[in-house]
Write a protein that holds these residues in place. Structure first.
Motif, mmCIF file in Angstrom:
data_model
loop_
_atom_site.group_PDB
_atom_site.id
_atom_site.type_symbol
_atom_site.label_atom_id
_atom_site.label_comp_id
_atom_site.label_asym_id
_atom_site.label_seq_id
_atom_site.Cartn_x
_atom_site.Cartn_y
_atom_site.Cartn_z
ATOM 1 N N PRO A 130 44.459 49.296 37.241
ATOM 2 C CA PRO A 130 44.760 49.297 35.794
ATOM 3 C C PRO A 130 43.512 49.055 34.939
ATOM 4 N N PHE A 131 42.482 48.439 35.520
ATOM 5 C CA PHE A 131 41.232 48.211 34.790
ATOM 6 C C PHE A 131 40.195 49.301 35.062
ATOM 7 N N GLY A 132 40.623 50.352 35.742
ATOM 8 C CA GLY A 132 39.705 51.431 36.063
ATOM 9 C C GLY A 132 38.633 50.985 37.036
ATOM 10 N N THR A 133 37.412 51.374 36.750
ATOM 11 C CA THR A 133 36.284 50.969 37.605
ATOM 12 C C THR A 133 35.636 49.672 37.129
ATOM 13 N N HIS A 134 36.211 49.054 36.116
ATOM 14 C CA HIS A 134 35.681 47.782 35.602
ATOM 15 C C HIS A 134 36.237 46.636 36.462
ATOM 16 N N TYR A 135 35.687 46.519 37.662
ATOM 17 C CA TYR A 135 36.201 45.515 38.589
ATOM 18 C C TYR A 135 35.926 44.092 38.111
ATOM 19 N N GLY A 136 34.935 43.933 37.245
ATOM 20 C CA GLY A 136 34.666 42.612 36.707
ATOM 21 C C GLY A 136 35.834 42.068 35.910
ATOM 22 N N LEU A 137 36.576 42.964 35.237
ATOM 23 C CA LEU A 137 37.740 42.524 34.476
ATOM 24 C C LEU A 137 38.826 41.981 35.390
ATOM 25 N N ALA A 138 38.937 42.573 36.587
ATOM 26 C CA ALA A 138 39.930 42.089 37.558
ATOM 27 C C ALA A 138 39.598 40.684 38.028
ATOM 28 N N THR A 139 38.341 40.270 37.889
ATOM 29 C CA THR A 139 37.937 38.898 38.192
ATOM 30 C C THR A 139 38.046 38.020 36.959
ATOM 31 N N LEU A 140 37.683 38.574 35.805
ATOM 32 C CA LEU A 140 37.649 37.792 34.572
ATOM 33 C C LEU A 140 39.055 37.414 34.098
ATOM 34 N N VAL A 141 40.016 38.326 34.220
ATOM 35 C CA VAL A 141 41.378 38.054 33.730
ATOM 36 C C VAL A 141 42.020 36.873 34.460
ATOM 37 N N PRO A 142 42.059 36.865 35.809
ATOM 38 C CA PRO A 142 42.624 35.673 36.474
ATOM 39 C C PRO A 142 41.800 34.414 36.237
ATOM 40 N N THR A 143 40.496 34.585 35.974
ATOM 41 C CA THR A 143 39.662 33.427 35.647
ATOM 42 C C THR A 143 40.095 32.810 34.327
ATOM 43 N N LEU A 144 40.337 33.643 33.322
ATOM 44 C CA LEU A 144 40.809 33.152 32.023
ATOM 45 C C LEU A 144 42.179 32.501 32.152
ATOM 46 N N VAL A 145 43.054 33.115 32.944
ATOM 47 C CA VAL A 145 44.379 32.531 33.174
ATOM 48 C C VAL A 145 44.240 31.159 33.832
ATOM 49 N N SER A 146 43.307 31.051 34.764
ATOM 50 C CA SER A 146 43.091 29.776 35.459
ATOM 51 C C SER A 146 42.582 28.701 34.510
ATOM 52 N N PHE A 147 41.667 29.060 33.617
ATOM 53 C CA PHE A 147 41.161 28.086 32.642
ATOM 54 C C PHE A 147 42.292 27.613 31.717
ATOM 55 N N ILE A 148 43.112 28.552 31.268
ATOM 56 C CA ILE A 148 44.230 28.188 30.384
ATOM 57 C C ILE A 148 45.199 27.248 31.096
ATOM 58 N N CYS A 149 45.534 27.578 32.345
ATOM 59 C CA CYS A 149 46.452 26.727 33.115
ATOM 60 C C CYS A 149 45.838 25.359 33.395
ATOM 61 N N ALA A 150 44.536 25.346 33.702
ATOM 62 C CA ALA A 150 43.864 24.085 34.014
ATOM 63 C C ALA A 150 43.917 23.135 32.833
ATOM 64 N N TYR A 151 43.676 23.643 31.631
ATOM 65 C CA TYR A 151 43.661 22.785 30.450
ATOM 66 C C TYR A 151 45.067 22.472 29.948
ATOM 67 N N TYR A 152 45.958 23.426 30.045
ATOM 68 C CA TYR A 152 47.315 23.173 29.539
ATOM 69 C C TYR A 152 48.065 22.201 30.443
#
Length: 331
Positions: A130-152
């Motif tokens: 779904p992110f095409g060839t931008h594999y960095g986004l596939a790493t960045l999105v769960p990273t952002l989700v993890s930061f949100i969950c960690a703080y919340y």
């Protein structure tokens, strides 16, 4: 161990940190022989999460042709949503200070939900891109989700996953098995990325301390920063990049000085010990680079005899530094 505890308790009484009545109560409580299973239960909960997520991975791998991708992704999504539902339902909401769930089980449910989210996004990207060839986004999105969950949800385990994902996004692996296998030699820019990321983590701890935002997370950030900056610097101190080893030596020296001060502020023996280890390695590499062009032919015997004394002295100094730190932070 029991004699050590009684000795330390007696010293607290002698220094007037506790009263005679409190001393009597402590001795009475210890005589009951009660022990806590809290640590053991939490360990089993953590193992349960790891085994469950590992089992899902094995199930997907062995039955990928029979179950189907849509079915697997749907199952992962449903389980993840259910986990997050119970987490949000029992959460106290976001707070700047440290918070905990009423039940420790829910803390590991947050960890499970976060790991399943990472698995879902990774599997989705691998199969349908779904992110095409931008594999960095596939790493960045769960990273952002993890930061949100960690703080919340105030979860340190999830925060560790988030920082690991952030480091992976810039190409630096911080897992124990890969920590010393980052290719700094052929990718010089990776060194700068690791040092810059470590510096940003330090700046974030300073900022979060200033606004009193989850200050108990600072030790995790500082631990990652210490390892990233030190390993990147030490790896490049042995490189032959036109004298850049001097620059990285300065970076390592500045980092060790900062973490020396910070370890006292945080009263963190882990930071202090690793700081000493990295500083010791850096000093030895620095001396080797300084003396590598000196001819020791005439004094090589003296040099050989001095090596055992040097290492023994290093061990003695290390022990004294640890004792000094424990004594000063205990006061």
């Amino acid at each position: 161990m029991r004699e050590f505890e009684e000795e330390r308790t007696q010293k607290l009484f002698e220094r007037n940190f506790i009263t005679e009545e409190q001393l009597t109560q402590i001795k009475s409580y210890r005589s009951l022989g009660i022990f806590s299973l809290n640590a053991e239960l939490k360990m089993f909960l953590y193992l349960s999460v790891l085994l469950f997520t590992s089992g899902i991975g094995i199930l997907i791998y062995e039955n990928i042709d029979t179950i189907g991708h849509i079915a697997i992704l749907s199952l992962l999504l449903i389980v993840t949503i259910v986990c997050f539902y119970f987490c949000f339902k029992n959460s106290k909401g976001f707070q700047k200070s440290e918070t905990t769930f009423e039940s420790p089980v829910l803390e590991y449910l947050v960890l499970l939900a976060n790991i399943l989210t990472c698995i879902f996004i990774g599997y989705l990207q691998f199969q349908y891109k779904p992110f095409g060839t931008h594999y960095g986004l596939a790493t960045l999105v769960p990273t952002l989700v993890s930061f949100i969950c960690a703080y919340y949800f105030d979860n340190k385990s999830v925060l560790t996953i988030a920082i690991t994902g952030l480091a992976a996004y810039v190409g630096f692996s911080v897992t124990p098995q890969d920590l010393f296998h980052n290719d700094f030699y052929s990718h010089q820019e990776l060194s700068y990325s690791a040092i810059i990321l470590g510096g940003l983590l330090i700046l974030w701890t300073i900022y979060s301390s200033g606004i009193s935002l989850k200050m108990h997370f600072n030790l995790i950030y500082l631990t990652f920063a210490l390892h990233m900056i030190s390993i990147a610097s030490i790896s490049n101190m042995v490189n032959e990049y036109n004298g850049l080893w001097i620059l990285f030596s300065a970076v390592l020296a500045g980092s060790c000085f900062y973490f020396y001060k910070t370890s006292y502020v945080q009263k963190a023996i882990s930071l202090y010990v690793f700081m000493i280890i990295y500083a010791y390695i850096g000093i030895n590499i620095f001396l080797f680079r300084i003396f590598e062009n000196i001819d020791f032919q005439d004094i090589w015997m003296l040099f050989v005899l001095a090596i055992p004394a040097y290492f023994i002295g290093s061990i003695v100094l290390f022990i004294k530094l640890i004792k000094k730190f424990n004594k000063e932070t205990a006061e």
